[in-house]
Write a protein that holds these residues in place. Sequence first.
Motif, PDB file in Angstrom:
ATOM      1  N   GLY A  25       0.819  -1.214   0.000  1.00 25.19           N
ATOM      2  CA  GLY A  25       0.000   0.000   0.000  1.00 25.19           C
ATOM      3  C   GLY A  25       0.848   1.256   0.000  1.00 25.19           C
ATOM      4  N   LEU A  50       0.740   6.182   4.746  1.00 29.50           N
ATOM      5  CA  LEU A  50       1.297   5.365   5.825  1.00 29.50           C
ATOM      6  C   LEU A  50       2.299   4.340   5.298  1.00 29.50           C
ATOM      7  CD1 LEU A  50      -1.739   4.799   8.206  1.00 29.50           C
ATOM      8  CD2 LEU A  50      -0.199   6.735   7.990  1.00 29.50           C
ATOM      9  N   GLU A  63       2.351  -0.915  -4.642  1.00 20.75           N
ATOM     10  CA  GLU A  63       1.103  -0.142  -4.715  1.00 20.75           C
ATOM     11  C   GLU A  63       0.330  -0.576  -5.962  1.00 20.75           C
ATOM     12  OE1 GLU A  63      -0.984   2.058  -3.121  1.00 20.75           O
ATOM     13  OE2 GLU A  63      -2.089   1.904  -5.006  1.00 20.75           O
ATOM     14  N   LYS A  64      -0.929  -0.930  -5.777  1.00 19.82           N
ATOM     15  CA  LYS A  64      -1.689  -1.464  -6.920  1.00 19.82           C
ATOM     16  C   LYS A  64      -2.044  -0.390  -7.940  1.00 19.82           C
ATOM     17  CE  LYS A  64      -6.414  -1.872  -5.795  1.00 19.82           C
ATOM     18  NZ  LYS A  64      -7.406  -2.902  -5.628  1.00 19.82           N
ATOM     19  N   SER A 117      -5.176   8.909   0.680  1.00 21.53           N
ATOM     20  CA  SER A 117      -4.055   9.811   0.958  1.00 21.53           C
ATOM     21  C   SER A 117      -3.962  11.001   0.006  1.00 21.53           C
ATOM     22  CB  SER A 117      -2.748   9.032   0.966  1.00 21.53           C
ATOM     23  OG  SER A 117      -2.791   8.087   1.998  1.00 21.53           O
ATOM     24  N   SER A 153      -7.554  16.470   4.192  1.00 18.21           N
ATOM     25  CA  SER A 153      -7.583  17.935   4.253  1.00 18.21           C
ATOM     26  C   SER A 153      -6.236  18.533   4.628  1.00 18.21           C
ATOM     27  CB  SER A 153      -8.653  18.389   5.257  1.00 18.21           C
ATOM     28  OG  SER A 153      -9.890  17.838   4.903  1.00 18.21           O
ATOM     29  N   ILE A 195      -4.664  18.556   7.384  1.00 14.21           N
ATOM     30  CA  ILE A 195      -4.626  19.190   8.710  1.00 14.21           C
ATOM     31  C   ILE A 195      -3.733  18.369   9.644  1.00 14.21           C
ATOM     32  CG2 ILE A 195      -6.016  19.771  10.745  1.00 14.21           C
ATOM     33  CD1 ILE A 195      -8.370  20.320   8.786  1.00 14.21           C
ATOM     34  N   VAL A 227      -0.818  -6.791  -4.784  1.00 12.49           N
ATOM     35  CA  VAL A 227      -0.586  -8.006  -4.000  1.00 12.49           C
ATOM     36  C   VAL A 227      -1.845  -8.860  -4.118  1.00 12.49           C
ATOM     37  CG1 VAL A 227      -0.225  -8.960  -1.696  1.00 12.49           C
ATOM     38  CG2 VAL A 227       1.021  -6.903  -2.411  1.00 12.49           C
ATOM     39  N   TYR A 270     -14.209   8.763   1.824  1.00 15.60           N
ATOM     40  CA  TYR A 270     -14.482   7.732   2.832  1.00 15.60           C
ATOM     41  C   TYR A 270     -13.450   7.800   3.932  1.00 15.60           C
ATOM     42  CZ  TYR A 270     -17.570   5.974  -0.721  1.00 15.60           C
ATOM     43  OH  TYR A 270     -18.568   5.895  -1.649  1.00 15.60           O
ATOM     44  N   GLN A 295      -8.095   9.410  10.478  1.00 16.88           N
ATOM     45  CA  GLN A 295      -7.415  10.655  10.887  1.00 16.88           C
ATOM     46  C   GLN A 295      -5.902  10.457  10.832  1.00 16.88           C
ATOM     47  OE1 GLN A 295      -6.929  11.373  14.971  1.00 16.88           O
ATOM     48  NE2 GLN A 295      -7.554   9.362  15.636  1.00 16.88           N
ATOM     49  N   ALA A 296      -5.428   9.639   9.878  1.00 18.58           N
ATOM     50  CA  ALA A 296      -4.055   9.146  10.025  1.00 18.58           C
ATOM     51  C   ALA A 296      -3.014   9.859   9.186  1.00 18.58           C
ATOM     52  CB  ALA A 296      -4.017   7.653   9.710  1.00 18.58           C
ATOM     53  N   PHE A 297      -3.435  10.739   8.279  1.00 18.47           N
ATOM     54  CA  PHE A 297      -2.415  11.407   7.466  1.00 18.47           C
ATOM     55  C   PHE A 297      -1.355  12.068   8.348  1.00 18.47           C
ATOM     56  CE2 PHE A 297      -1.517  15.861   6.437  1.00 18.47           C
ATOM     57  CZ  PHE A 297      -0.422  15.648   5.631  1.00 18.47           C
ATOM     58  N   LYS A 298      -1.843  12.763   9.381  1.00 20.04           N
ATOM     59  CA  LYS A 298      -0.923  13.535  10.233  1.00 20.04           C
ATOM     60  C   LYS A 298       0.104  12.637  10.916  1.00 20.04           C
ATOM     61  CE  LYS A 298      -4.547  14.908  12.779  1.00 20.04           C
ATOM     62  NZ  LYS A 298      -5.505  13.900  12.283  1.00 20.04           N
TER      63      LYS A 298
END
Length: 430
Positions: free
Chosen positions: A10, A14, A40-41, A49, A53, A55, A182, A339, A367-370
């Motif tokens: 992926g 992340l 990465e597919k 990603s 936004s 933030i 994969v 989503y 909320q994981a980009f940060k």
Amino acid sequence: MNKYHTVVIGGGCLGTASAIALANHLKSSKKNPESICLVEKNILSSALSIRHSGIVRAANADANAAKLAKISTDMWMNIKNIWGAELEPERNGALWITKKNENGTNEKWDKLAYDLKHVPVNFNKITKDAAQKLCPDFVELHDSEVFYYEPDAFQLEPAHVRLALYQSIHQSQATLFENEEVMGFKKNKANKITEVILTNRVIKTDNVINAAGAWSPKLFKNLGLNIPVGAEPVLVANWLNSLSTEKKPMPIIADYTNRAYFRTWRDGEVHMHQPRNRWLDETRSLFADNHLDIIGADFINNPVYQMQGLSNLHNYKDIANKRFNNLQNTVFSSGHQSYFDITPDLKFILGPDSKISNLLHCLGSGQAFKYAPVFGEMMKQYIFNAGELSDLGNNFLIKRFDGSFMKNFLDKYSGVNYTLNQVNQVNNAL
Ligand SMILES: Cc1cc2nc3c(=O)[nH]c(=O)nc-3n(C[C@H](O)[C@H](O)[C@H](O)COP(=O)(O)OP(=O)(O)OC[C@H]3O[C@@H](n4cnc5c(N)ncnc54)[C@H](O)[C@@H]3O)c2cc1C
């Protein structure tokens, strides 16, 4: 090369951050960074990603998540030294707004401000006047509200972040396979993954990092793993603003009175979306109705599922009207449906799998980009040397969902109970 030290699945923020951290570590230990393979597919940063936004803030009701966010915020500010990529943060801070209750404050939020001091995260209660001074005139604040300010929060431009991910993965010298999916795995008798089957090749590996986000449930189902990730729909709208009226920068507005996040965007737009749903019954119904282990998550990238309904847009306009007094002078510029990648308890899934010892998870929860830089370093610590970050990551292990967790979680959703009973009755009757 046919044998890799680690395969990362992926190429969202992340997975890419994990591959960068691992390859940079090997490089600095005079070992081969090419033995880290990112698969990465599609293309890098093309799923959730690129639909965030941008933030970056540290305030979080979960103390461990707040600690990680604080470390990550500092890492983003220093990303040139860590990844070697240039990124220009817009440092306008974040204004948090919520409703006052009868005694003139909001005890829950006051407690949050108190708790965050121990992290430490700079998150302070401020007066309405102080809050108004931080904002352009078109932002409406009300006496019925309480205000908290997080001065160290900032915003990044998602397209610039995407470029930085490309630059950094290339500089790290990790192997990158784009447009390779994969498809499956081979395990040995010790229940370790030894081979990863891609669209065009089969590769051997010592370790696997799962950063496939909402695609994880389907990808790992054949290995007998249940990865509880769901996809919660959320709309995004961008409103075009006059550039002649207001020059003052706007802080990120986390508006919990009206349940919306706002930021300025692309030099002259107000960008908005609603936060994750925090009602347990809603989350339960999502997991009951939306079996990503069967249908997969390709719909996320399908334009048909990114269309925005007019009634939803009107709803957003109503929400934005409550916060901005100039909305009548703005123009709807663009919008789409996206989503959130969420877990049942809305917390990340990090660290070693509970069944397959050479598999690690690096999954956010809407909320994981940060957290990308800190999660990348954490994956490095899990694989090379345990440390403070992997210790923090241990609070988010997948094993919390083992046993009867999902059954109990879904059983509590009365609607499903009812539906399943009905189905059972029908089946028995047949
Ligand atoms: C509207 C919105 C606003 C947001 N705003 C913010 C924000 O301001 N700040 C913040 O911190 N977070 C924000 N988020 C959350 C953030 O976007 C996500 O949590 C984050 O992008 C998740 O990253 P990821 O790398 O886990 O997932 P993804 O970006 O979805 O990456 C997963 C990747 O895995 C690939 N993949 C899947 N299966 C396979 C396979 N079999 N083989 C190879 N590759 C595979 C996919 O193609 C995909 O590229 C927001 C989310 C939304 C929806």
